[in-house]
Design a protein around this motif. Structure first.
Motif, mmCIF file in Angstrom:
data_model
loop_
_atom_site.group_PDB
_atom_site.id
_atom_site.type_symbol
_atom_site.label_atom_id
_atom_site.label_comp_id
_atom_site.label_asym_id
_atom_site.label_seq_id
_atom_site.Cartn_x
_atom_site.Cartn_y
_atom_site.Cartn_z
ATOM 1 N N ILE A 87 0.817 -1.220 0.000
ATOM 2 C CA ILE A 87 0.000 0.000 0.000
ATOM 3 C C ILE A 87 0.848 1.267 0.000
ATOM 4 C CG2 ILE A 87 -1.839 -1.212 1.229
ATOM 5 C CD1 ILE A 87 -1.081 0.341 3.753
ATOM 6 N N SER A 88 2.191 1.108 -0.076
ATOM 7 C CA SER A 88 3.081 2.265 0.100
ATOM 8 C C SER A 88 2.936 3.298 -1.009
ATOM 9 C CB SER A 88 4.541 1.792 0.171
ATOM 10 O OG SER A 88 4.920 1.155 -1.043
ATOM 11 N N GLY B 191 0.160 4.117 -2.606
ATOM 12 C CA GLY B 191 -1.181 4.694 -2.665
ATOM 13 C C GLY B 191 -1.357 5.882 -1.747
ATOM 14 N N ASP B 192 -2.566 6.420 -1.763
ATOM 15 C CA ASP B 192 -2.867 7.593 -0.934
ATOM 16 C C ASP B 192 -3.014 7.247 0.541
ATOM 17 O OD1 ASP B 192 -2.872 9.167 -3.207
ATOM 18 O OD2 ASP B 192 -5.033 8.882 -3.557
ATOM 19 N N HIS B 193 -3.162 5.948 0.843
ATOM 20 C CA HIS B 193 -3.389 5.529 2.227
ATOM 21 C C HIS B 193 -2.230 4.663 2.738
ATOM 22 C CE1 HIS B 193 -7.479 7.059 1.853
ATOM 23 N NE2 HIS B 193 -7.582 6.391 0.716
ATOM 24 N N GLY B 194 -1.018 5.012 2.302
ATOM 25 C CA GLY B 194 0.157 4.218 2.661
ATOM 26 C C GLY B 194 0.437 4.175 4.149
ATOM 27 N N ASP B 195 -0.017 5.170 4.900
ATOM 28 C CA ASP B 195 0.230 5.217 6.334
ATOM 29 C C ASP B 195 -0.982 4.794 7.160
ATOM 30 O OD1 ASP B 195 2.870 6.133 6.083
ATOM 31 O OD2 ASP B 195 2.173 8.196 5.799
ATOM 32 N N ASN B 196 -2.001 4.273 6.514
ATOM 33 C CA ASN B 196 -3.204 3.839 7.219
ATOM 34 C C ASN B 196 -2.928 2.486 7.889
ATOM 35 O OD1 ASN B 196 -5.782 2.571 7.796
ATOM 36 N ND2 ASN B 196 -6.715 4.206 6.577
ATOM 37 N N GLU B 197 -2.836 2.504 9.210
ATOM 38 C CA GLU B 197 -2.429 1.311 9.947
ATOM 39 C C GLU B 197 -3.443 0.175 9.810
ATOM 40 O OE1 GLU B 197 0.241 -0.885 12.424
ATOM 41 O OE2 GLU B 197 0.419 0.900 11.163
ATOM 42 N N TRP B 198 -4.722 0.496 9.852
ATOM 43 C CA TRP B 198 -5.738 -0.563 9.788
ATOM 44 C C TRP B 198 -5.854 -1.158 8.394
ATOM 45 C CZ3 TRP B 198 -7.080 -3.042 13.844
ATOM 46 C CH2 TRP B 198 -7.040 -2.408 15.083
ATOM 47 N N LEU B 199 -5.627 -0.341 7.373
ATOM 48 C CA LEU B 199 -5.582 -0.892 6.011
ATOM 49 C C LEU B 199 -4.402 -1.841 5.875
ATOM 50 C CD1 LEU B 199 -6.527 -1.004 3.076
ATOM 51 C CD2 LEU B 199 -5.124 1.043 2.627
ATOM 52 N N ARG B 200 -3.273 -1.446 6.450
ATOM 53 C CA ARG B 200 -2.079 -2.298 6.411
ATOM 54 C C ARG B 200 -2.357 -3.641 7.082
ATOM 55 N NH1 ARG B 200 2.268 0.979 8.894
ATOM 56 N NH2 ARG B 200 2.297 1.976 6.837
#
Length: 407
Positions: free
Chosen positions: A94-95, A97-106
């Motif tokens: 996910i790095s 994308g726009d949500h690369g720092d979203n912990e729950w998506l990770r």
């Protein structure tokens, strides 16, 4: 072996010791090579696919609790590395994308990739093996290319980096070397396939020593490329996916995508290999009564229930903790387990034909590495140490409970 390790430890290592990161990574590989000596000697003597657990149980047959405890330790050590590889896979996936720092998506992506490879392992051993080979060869080519490009395009030189480096103590370097041990732990998995390989007396030593040696070279070269080409502050800030960020700045979008592909292949093969070997170990332990009996069930020689439970527990660990917590728990666990293997080899060194000097060296180095991580936890991460300590207490209670039921 060349899985999430280098991608996971790079940012943490640079944050702690900067330019000395390649030195610590090489020392961590040296610890793994010393530890591997006892595993090989015990494997060729006992010829048991249960590996760590079976070696200890058969060397010290008088204590059911000791056998149960080391079984629980090593299985949950593998579960922690499974979580580490999946977490790193998700970080790189996910790095861009726009949500690369979203912990729950990770964490959600990490759970999905574990599930995918659990299904592949359940579906077919032969199919998994072919897929594993393809991923390994591809990732080695890509990682080699990445390392060459980073070193070639690096603007910094080693003297420049040393001149700007803040003073670093030897203890700090040894702590990082101990933390990187988890990046090498995959060599034990070879032994779990003993019943499925030709000429184990020849192939086990070759496979394990070659794997450790190749991993050291690959990790050190990648670390050198990273510190020469990527500013330290970028590595530390983006520690979950530092290589992708650095390559993107040097080579543009194509370079970042190439690094991401290498990371995804590396972590994928590590997830698959860990599930393959560790699930068979869990089935062996369950067959002895130290885990629920249902985990010993196999369909077409595949321990389906063990694979499912390992995948579920790894995802649970991802939900509970972050990268550093998983890394530290895995390193402590495998250092402790490897120390017990070295001690077991020392006890029967006459039967295994082991060198007294090398066996004692392994005990000393592994005990020292364990002590280094505990010292770091006590002085810097007391909260994480309490959490890890709580996990060990839970494992001890579980191991004791099942040991009481075995006759």
């Amino acid at each position: 072996m060349v899985g999430g390790g280098i991608f996971s430890v790079l940012g943490i290592s640079v944050a702690m010791i900067g330019v000395y990161t390649p030195v610590a990574i090489a020392l961590g590989g040296g610890v793994a090579a010393v530890a591997a000596y006892s595993y090989i000697k015990l494997a060729l003597y006992y010829r048991d696919e249960g590996a760590t657990y079976s070696f200890f149980k058969r060397t010290f047959p008088g204590s059911r609790f000791a056998a149960s405890l080391i079984g629980w330790w090593v299985v949950f050590g593998y579960i922690s590395t499974l979580a580490l590889y999946a977490y790193t896979f998700a970080s790189y996936a996910i790095s861009s994308g726009d949500h690369g720092d979203n912990e729950w998506l990770r964490k959600g992506v990490a759970g999905a990739v574990i599930m995918a490879f659990a299904l592949i392992n359940i579906w077919s051993v032969k199919g998994m093996g072919k897929l594993e080979d393809l991923m390994v060869y591809a990732k080695l080519v890509i990682l080699g290319l990445i390392s060459f490009v980073l070193i070639r395009n690096g603007q910094a030189t080693l003297p420049d980096l040393l001149n700007t480096q803040e003073p670093v103590s030897l203890v700090s370097i040894l702590i990082v070397a101990s933390l990187t041990f988890v990046a090498y732990e995959g060599f034990q998995l070879v032994i779990h396939a003993m019943n499925e390989m030709d000429e184990p007396e020849r192939n086990i030593p070759i496979a394990i020593y070659a794997a450790v040696g190749a991993a050291i070279v690959i990790y050190v070269v990648i670390a050198l490329g990273a510190i020469f080409a990527i500013p330290f502050e970028d590595i530390i800030r983006n520690k979950e996916y530092a290589l992708a960020t650095g390559a993107g700045e040097i080579l543009g979008n194509l370079g970042a995508r190439l690094v991401i592909l290498g990371a995804l292949l590396a972590t994928s093969s590590a997830i698959s290999g860990t599930l393959f070997g560790a699930s068979r170990l869990m089935a062996v332990i369950a067959g002895d009564g130290y885990f629920p009996k249902a985990l010993a069930t196999r369909k077409n020689h595949i321990p389906v229930n063990a694979i499912i439970i390992m995948a579920a527990l790894a995802f649970a660990l991802i939900l509970i903790g972050g990268l550093e917590l998983i890394l530290e728990f895995g390193s402590i666990t495998f250092l402790l387990v490897s120390l017990l293997m070295a001690w077991a080899n020392f006890r029967i060194r006459d039967k295994t034909g082991s060198s007294l000097t090398l066996t004692l060296l392994a005990c000393l180095v592994l005990a020292g590495g364990t002590g280094m991580i505990l010292y770091y936890e006590l002085t810097h991460e007391i909260g994480q140490m309490l959490f890890v300590g709580g996990l060990y207490v839970a494992l001890m209670i579980g191991a004791w409970g099942y040991a009481r039921t075995v006759r």
